[in-house]
Design an enzyme around this catalytic site. Sequence first.
Site, PDB file in Angstrom:
ATOM      1  N   GLU A 283       0.806  -1.224   0.000  1.00 57.51           N
ATOM      2  CA  GLU A 283       0.000   0.000   0.000  1.00 57.51           C
ATOM      3  C   GLU A 283       0.844   1.280   0.000  1.00 57.51           C
ATOM      4  O   GLU A 283       0.818   2.062   0.969  1.00 57.51           O
ATOM      5  CB  GLU A 283      -0.939   0.011   1.204  1.00 57.51           C
ATOM      6  CG  GLU A 283      -1.916  -1.147   1.221  1.00 57.51           C
ATOM      7  CD  GLU A 283      -2.876  -1.091   2.419  1.00 57.51           C
ATOM      8  OE1 GLU A 283      -2.694  -0.244   3.302  1.00 57.51           O
ATOM      9  OE2 GLU A 283      -3.809  -1.918   2.457  1.00 57.51           O
TER      10      GLU A 283
ATOM     11  N   GLU B 240      -5.445  -8.634   0.814  1.00 60.27           N
ATOM     12  CA  GLU B 240      -6.040  -8.314   2.119  1.00 60.27           C
ATOM     13  C   GLU B 240      -7.519  -8.036   1.959  1.00 60.27           C
ATOM     14  O   GLU B 240      -7.931  -7.336   1.018  1.00 60.27           O
ATOM     15  CB  GLU B 240      -5.436  -7.032   2.735  1.00 60.27           C
ATOM     16  CG  GLU B 240      -4.057  -7.172   3.298  1.00 60.27           C
ATOM     17  CD  GLU B 240      -3.568  -5.883   3.957  1.00 60.27           C
ATOM     18  OE1 GLU B 240      -4.398  -5.028   4.337  1.00 60.27           O
ATOM     19  OE2 GLU B 240      -2.342  -5.740   4.071  1.00 60.27           O
TER      20      GLU B 240
END
Length: 447
Positions: A167, A355
Amino acid sequence: MLYSSDFGDNFHWGVSTAAYQIEGGYNVDGKGSSIWDVFANTRGKIAGNANGNVACDFYNRYKEDIQLLSYLNIPNFRFSISWSRIFPNGTGFINQNGLDFYDRLIDQLLENGITPWITLYHWDLPAALEKKGGWTNRDVIGWFSEYVDLCARKFGDRVINWMVLNEPMVFTGAGYFLGIHAPGRKGLKNFIPAIHHASLCQAQGGRILKSYNSDFNVGTTFSCSLVEPLTNTEKDRLAVIKVDALLNRLFLEPAIGMGYPIKDLKLLERIYNYFKPSDEHLLMFDFDFIGIQNYTREIVSHSYFVPLINSKIIKANKRNVPYTTMNWEVYPASIYHMIKKYDAYDQVRKIVITENGAAFHDTIIDGTIEDTKRQQFISEYIKEVYNAKKEGAKVDGYFVWTFTDNFEWAEGYNPRFGLVHVDFATQKRTIKKSGMWYKAFLNNLQL
Ligand code: IFM
């Protein structure tokens, strides 16, 4: 009715974790400090003044935790390497004890028939490198290359699946623009160079891994959210375009040769101040897979008061929708739309959901945790993954965030995302109902 086998034999099911959130052992066996060690041990930065000094004590308890993974039938385990555990100063001197820990961890996973998936950078930059400017200093490309090269050489004999960054939008945005994550820096003067250097490292990391072994399965991961307008006005629709460019396109498009989404996000024009000749090319890397991490959707509206982007996100608790402890809307269709969005780029070869999961308040009653909301959340999102796959989307993996409750960055230990409950006072693990449900699902019992 949906079964895990409906996704096919080659679909990767797993759970995801990250070093700083679980390991603890923050100053043992020669480990150097990371920016998160510094930030979380500064009073006032983290809810409840919590820190990851001990976290889930995974550094000492990894064997028991792997037994739990094995009991839960979880075939793939995603974890990250703490850069400062193996390079205490970020570069130069190598800490053999750190390498030994990851050797033991990888071997233990393999002995239990669990496939390791390594994230190289999940936000814990060595503090020594931050002193030299961290992600704002272009030298980070050299430091990162040295680190990736060592990991590939040391662990690449047993590990096939790699993710370069976790991320990048979050660690540059929260860490170098908003200052709410480590290292706590603010403003465009930090954010813009951090974006560019993280993008360059993302591609460079991929190249180093592949040069070591062309059979490696190399990806990188992006946080992403479906972005929709509050009203159907032109101004709100324009806000959507800008927020979508920032949240969902910023780190993908340069990697696939489209450059930064400057046309839709003018503030990025400043990035050219940090360009060197051939950067356009150096930003590119042909990843085997893109990891997408989706939890929610964002509703945005135009705002004159938000500088640079003139858009604001309307929080879930202001919208009369179901939401989690993170104040993130529960919106399963978001993951479907995100898979379709990334699937539409021809250059994206494969997608893995690296995720997805939810934080809800858990209560232990007579030693059990009936976390029905989490179980429903995960099963509804998995159904949407299936819908996208059925329509031909090239998605071939799904990892729950997360295995055990852990340190949730600025929010400390309050949000619990785990399939397994952790009593942080005693380190006792208790499998939640959602954990038992995931086990049954992976055993091919119906969703
Ligand atoms: O805990 C984080 C993780 O480190 C990165 N993705 C989102 C998770 C939940 O906030």
